[in-house]
Enzyme design. Structure first.
Site, PDB file in Angstrom:
ATOM      1  N   SER A 192      -9.137  -0.260  -4.044  1.00 35.35           N
ATOM      2  CA  SER A 192      -9.170   0.123  -2.634  1.00 35.35           C
ATOM      3  C   SER A 192     -10.620   0.313  -2.182  1.00 35.35           C
ATOM      4  O   SER A 192     -11.402  -0.633  -2.244  1.00 35.35           O
ATOM      5  CB  SER A 192      -8.336   1.390  -2.416  1.00 35.35           C
ATOM      6  OG  SER A 192      -7.894   1.471  -1.081  1.00 35.35           O
TER       7      SER A 192
ATOM      8  N   LYS B 142       0.865  -1.186   0.000  1.00 33.47           N
ATOM      9  CA  LYS B 142       0.000   0.000   0.000  1.00 33.47           C
ATOM     10  C   LYS B 142       0.898   1.231   0.000  1.00 33.47           C
ATOM     11  O   LYS B 142       1.172   1.843   1.034  1.00 33.47           O
ATOM     12  CB  LYS B 142      -0.920  -0.023   1.226  1.00 33.47           C
ATOM     13  CG  LYS B 142      -2.094   0.948   1.116  1.00 33.47           C
ATOM     14  CD  LYS B 142      -3.074   0.525   0.043  1.00 33.47           C
ATOM     15  CE  LYS B 142      -4.288   1.448   0.010  1.00 33.47           C
ATOM     16  NZ  LYS B 142      -5.215   1.096  -1.072  1.00 33.47           N
TER      17      LYS B 142
END
Length: 597
Positions: free
Chosen positions: A383, A185
């Protein structure tokens, strides 16, 4: 002595003219607009394509008698081309391509739409104005490519560029603290690193390999050249003139736009190009003249609900994106309409606020219990955008859709250094151990920092749990493909994150089947959030008078033409909010934007 009686009310001198004149002007403009929508019996449909191609158009109330240079949205383009397939009045389609900057999946879906027009028996021509890679990639889907006389082709390949702000912000006395779940991430990296991590480079290289492979494969197939020959051209001779491009077989002809118009006019009408020839119909005019978006053969409908842009709690936070209230209103309207038999949720979002994303998934899950729900991923559904997609009975993605990025990160700015540089003093009186912990004037420390990191981990665990439940996978299996990893649609299907490859119309067809609708009949489609026409916007205003609403609409349109809304990347939008608000932000956002230009 007789005193003349004064006329009162609306019949006094000049008043009637003041009332009638605006009404006559308004009626004349309305009649002119209605007349302009009538289409000729045979014409060339001209579809301009340039700049960033948004999923849906932001301006829903443009005035019809003011010229607009705003490009059609992706959904408008898809429906326009779909209409053209069966419309006998459309004799040919001309794509006027000038500087496209959009995601690989959107280009691929437009290619599919062009191929459908070709298969319907209609010729599609691309006119290239000094084209680059994205322009040429789309143009190769057409029957023929005409390069602008005096123009060039710049086919220099694909690249991804990343900027890192840690050092320049440090010189200003600004630092950013981050919590990252997990190592892939990488959205935190521009603020905490001076260069890309190996995990980020691993992902970007994998994505770029797929995009480049598609580029080389599609172009070489369509233009009848070997893959190695096209790649050699990119590496050795990227900038070629229109004449050389024709010699190399990259284009089929060279002409000015006027020359091309003359040729098409003679072909379609048998006449010479003249002012009174009504041979060319723009995509915007065609979109306004046909039943929109699709008229059905029965009363049964499918609702297409679009989630486009950043996911936020309230649209007031940034003047764009999808917020909770907007989605709620769309779902309520679609669920209350008894004629709506199924829902298609179209997602073009890199994510956003983690908690807002979770709220939206809950709302979509509730809607899916009442009516069949299918998800269609556009350019990006990652996401928080992927979290929302979990509500779908079936999830469709394009092979080049960017998705996954199952992860969370949190950012908190610290401007203590900046305050010291400018001599800004600060004195705080608190009640409560953590009352001043989230201030931007100092870093998080000790237990406060541990709670900051722990909160991110809890949201990540919740995200993984949601994916596991929806996709019927174990927590360990989800974690192995999560951790912030980004996937293309084709790889995501192999990883179990999406179900099928396909575009918007494939998802609509699947929803029709799930709802057990008559597959032999053309179905009616309605779009949400509802986009009101300019006339509806004028009549349905709640507070201001009609004249005030009319003046406001004109002002909004003129300002939009003079000062177009600037395009913000997915990260830049939240970064701007982060640095201006100074508050801790818990995000489920794609770590980067990838467009082809």
């Amino acid at each position: 002595m007789n005193t003349p009686t004064k006329r009162r009310g609306c019949f006094r001198n000049g008043c009637l003219a003041l009332v009638l004149l605006p009404l006559l002007i308004f009626a004349g403009l309305f009649w002119a607009h209605r007349s302009s929508q009538a289409l000729p019996d045979r014409f060339v449909l001209v579809v301009p394509l340039s700049g960033g191609i948004d999923e849906v158009r932001n301006e829903s109330s443009s005035l019809p008698f003011l010229p607009s240079h705003e490009s059609l949205s992706l959904q408008e383009l898809l429906f326009v081309l779909n209409h053209a397939v069966a419309d006998e009045r459309v004799r040919e389609v001309l794509l006027d391509i000038r500087g496209i900057h959009t995601s690989p999946a959107k280009i691929a879906e437009l290619r599919d739409a062009v191929e459908k027009v070709r298969k319907g028996g209609k010729k599609v021509t691309a006119f290239l104005r000094s084209a680059e890679d994205a322009d040429y990639l789309l143009a190769t889907a057409c029957n023929s490519i005409i390069a602008e006389r005096g123009g060039f082709l710049l086919l220099d390949g694909l690249k991804v560029e990343s900027l890192f702000y840690t050092s320049p912000l440090g010189k200003l006395g600004v630092q950013v603290q981050a919590a990252q779940w997990k190592k892939y991430k990488s959205g935190i990296e521009p603020f905490v690193r001076t260069g890309a991590s190996k995990e980020y480079l691993e992902q970007i290289n994998a994505l770029l390999d797929e995009f480049y492979d598609d580029y080389l494969g599609y172009v070489s197939k369509r233009r009848g050249m070997s893959r190695s020959s096209f790649e050699a051209l990119i590496n050795n001779d990227p900038l070629v003139s229109a004449k050389k491009a024709q010699t190399l077989g990259l284009v089929d002809g060279i002409a000015s736009f006027w020359e091309l118009q003359r040729q098409l006019t003679r072909k379609v009408s048998g006449k010479e190009l003249a002012r009174d020839n009504d041979v060319f119909v723009s995509g915007a005019r065609y979109r306004s003249a046909v039943a929109w978006p699709q008229k059905g053969e029965s009363d049964e409908r499918i609702a297409v609900i679009t989630m486009s842009g950043m996911i936020v709690h309230s649209a007031g936070e940034m003047g764009e994106g999808i917020d909770i209230e907007m989605l709620k209103n769309s779902l309520d309207a679609a669920l209350e309409d008894k004629a709506v038999k199924a829902l298609v949720v179209r997602i073009d979002s890199p994510g956003g606020d983690a908690l807002a994303s979770a709220d939206m998934l809950q709302m979509l899950d509730s809607a899916a219990v009442k009516k069949p729900l299918v998800v269609s991923m556009s350019g990006v559904a990652a996401s928080g955008g992927y979290m929302a997609a979990l509500a779908g009975k079936t999830i469709f993605a394009q092979p080049l859709t960017i998705t996954g990025s199952i992860g969370v990160y949190a950012l908190k700015p610290n401007i203590s250094g900046l305050a010291e540089k400018i001599g800004l003093g600060r004195d705080v009186v608190t009640r409560g151990q953590y009352a001043d912990a989230s201030t931007p004037f100092k870093p998080l420390e000790g237990q406060a920092y541990n709670k900051f990191v722990g909160a991110s981990g809890e949201i990540y665990d919740d995200f993984v749990g949601k994916v596991a439940a929806s996709r019927k996978m174990s927590i360990a299996a989800v974690d192995s493909v999560a951790g912030g990893r980004v996937w293309t649609g084709s790889r995501a299907m192999k990883a179990g994150l999406v179900d099928r490859m396909g575009g918007l119309f494939d998802a609509i067809h699947a929803a029709q089947q799930l709802a057990k609708m008559d597959m032999g009949k053309k179905l009616q489609i309605i779009l949400y959030p509802e986009q009101k026409s300019w006339f509806e916007s004028l009549l349905q205003g709640r507070s201001a008078s009609l004249s005030d609403r009319f003046a406001a609409a004109v002002k909004q349109q003129v300002l939009h033409e003079l000062l177009p809304q600037r395009q913000l990347t997915s990260m830049a939008t939240f970064y701007e909010m982060l640095l201006t608000s100074g508050q801790l932000q818990m995000l489920a956002v794609m770590p980067s934007d990838i467009i082809i230009d």
